[in-house]
Write a protein that holds these residues in place. Structure first.
Motif, PDB file in Angstrom:
ATOM      1  N   ILE A  34      62.193  74.287   6.646  1.00 56.50           N
ATOM      2  CA  ILE A  34      61.052  74.395   5.712  1.00 56.50           C
ATOM      3  C   ILE A  34      60.371  75.760   5.827  1.00 56.50           C
ATOM      4  CG2 ILE A  34      60.654  71.916   5.575  1.00 56.50           C
ATOM      5  CD1 ILE A  34      58.302  72.293   7.551  1.00 56.50           C
ATOM      6  N   GLY A  35      61.092  76.729   6.407  1.00 52.07           N
ATOM      7  CA  GLY A  35      60.615  78.101   6.411  1.00 52.07           C
ATOM      8  C   GLY A  35      59.721  78.483   7.572  1.00 52.07           C
ATOM      9  N   ILE A  36      59.656  77.648   8.612  1.00 55.03           N
ATOM     10  CA  ILE A  36      58.834  77.965   9.786  1.00 55.03           C
ATOM     11  C   ILE A  36      59.761  78.432  10.901  1.00 55.03           C
ATOM     12  CG2 ILE A  36      57.278  77.039  11.549  1.00 55.03           C
ATOM     13  CD1 ILE A  36      56.308  75.039   9.433  1.00 55.03           C
ATOM     14  N   THR A  37      59.542  79.662  11.374  1.00 52.76           N
ATOM     15  CA  THR A  37      60.461  80.254  12.352  1.00 52.76           C
ATOM     16  C   THR A  37      60.001  80.069  13.799  1.00 52.76           C
ATOM     17  OG1 THR A  37      59.341  82.394  12.116  1.00 52.76           O
ATOM     18  CG2 THR A  37      61.269  81.987  10.709  1.00 52.76           C
ATOM     19  N   TYR A  38      58.840  79.453  13.996  1.00 52.02           N
ATOM     20  CA  TYR A  38      58.362  79.216  15.359  1.00 52.02           C
ATOM     21  C   TYR A  38      59.326  78.277  16.089  1.00 52.02           C
ATOM     22  CZ  TYR A  38      55.368  78.062  19.317  1.00 52.02           C
ATOM     23  OH  TYR A  38      54.865  77.895  20.576  1.00 52.02           O
ATOM     24  N   LYS A  39      59.565  78.583  17.369  1.00 51.35           N
ATOM     25  CA  LYS A  39      60.446  77.740  18.169  1.00 51.35           C
ATOM     26  C   LYS A  39      59.685  77.178  19.371  1.00 51.35           C
ATOM     27  CE  LYS A  39      64.875  79.923  17.044  1.00 51.35           C
ATOM     28  NZ  LYS A  39      66.098  80.564  17.591  1.00 51.35           N
ATOM     29  N   TYR A  40      59.638  75.854  19.459  1.00 51.52           N
ATOM     30  CA  TYR A  40      59.032  75.221  20.627  1.00 51.52           C
ATOM     31  C   TYR A  40      59.915  75.437  21.853  1.00 51.52           C
ATOM     32  CZ  TYR A  40      55.508  72.661  17.936  1.00 51.52           C
ATOM     33  OH  TYR A  40      54.438  72.325  17.150  1.00 51.52           O
ATOM     34  N   SER A  41      59.276  75.678  22.988  1.00 54.49           N
ATOM     35  CA  SER A  41      59.998  75.786  24.252  1.00 54.49           C
ATOM     36  C   SER A  41      60.180  74.396  24.858  1.00 54.49           C
ATOM     37  CB  SER A  41      59.217  76.663  25.239  1.00 54.49           C
ATOM     38  OG  SER A  41      58.005  75.993  25.629  1.00 54.49           O
ATOM     39  N   TYR A  42      60.980  74.322  25.910  1.00 61.59           N
ATOM     40  CA  TYR A  42      61.195  73.057  26.622  1.00 61.59           C
ATOM     41  C   TYR A  42      59.860  72.522  27.138  1.00 61.59           C
ATOM     42  CZ  TYR A  42      63.210  69.815  30.077  1.00 61.59           C
ATOM     43  OH  TYR A  42      63.541  68.695  30.808  1.00 61.59           O
TER      44      TYR A  42
END
Length: 221
Positions: A34-42
């Protein structure tokens, strides 16, 4: 001398299996769709866990401004990813496999109750754990409230003709403690899991263990 517990019921994610890396991957790819490039960490993913897959996914969206259409696309894609990747990196926590085998061989009845969707729970247990060890494996099913509502626990106890005083629930979170208390059974918390271990969590648990071997020591001496 008769042992105190005859049946041990386990939570799944964060208790028997380390599933978080695959869950975080499913979330991050769904965000990207959906166009969100944020990546959650472990580590960030630990804060999302609990109360089932859809609530977890909704928590992941909270920091972002998204439309209703984007939410719908995200949730659908997350579930697709969740099934696709759920066994990619997932593995049992240390000593779980030999611990389950020891309990099984010593005559304990073993079961699993998870808030993971039931069809995914069945798949992952069949692939990652010795499924024949368990008298029942139950995930989130339509029409049944998820943990900490105790209905599914009480149903399992009744179905298998168990004595609640002889049942121990083993989990890793506040929800697991509430679930056991609501169902009137004792609870052991494993602190290697995904839960938030504040004073209140420690206080309310019947037992606290830092690894699976301590569960064996508790049960077998």
């Amino acid at each position: 001398m008769k042992r105190k517990y005859q049946t041990i019921i386990f939570d799944l994610d964060g208790t028997l299996l380390d599933t978080l890396a695959d869950i975080v991957k499913a979330i991050n790819l769904a965000l990207f769709s959906i166009g969100i490039t944020y990546k959650y960490s472990y580590e960030e993913g630990k804060k999302l866990i609990g109360s089932g897959a859809l609530i977890m996914a909704k928590r992941a969206l909270e920091p972002f401004e998204v439309s209703d259409d984007q939410k719908e696309i995200f949730l659908k894609q997350f579930l697709v990813n969740y099934e696709k990747f759920q066994c990619e990196s997932t593995k049992p926590f240390p000593h779980v496999l030999e611990g389950l085998e020891t309990l099984y061989k010593n005559g304990y009845k073993l079961a699993i109750i998870s808030n993971k969707p039931d069809f995914l729970t069945q798949q992952i247990v069949a692939k990652k754990l010795p499924v024949h060890f368990f008298i029942d494996v139950i995930g989130k099913r339509d029409g049944i409230k998820e943990k900490p509502n105790p209905d599914i626990l009480l149903s399992l106890i009744q179905k298998n003709h168990l004595n609640a005083d002889e049942v121990l629930y083993v989990g890793d979170s506040k929800i697991d403690i509430e679930f056991a208390i609501n169902g009137g059974i004792d609870v052991a918390i494993l602190t290697y899991g995904y839960g938030n271990y504040g004073d209140s969590l420690i206080k309310d648990a019947t037992y606290i263990a830092s690894n699976f071997l301590e569960i064996l020591n508790l049960l077998l001496g």
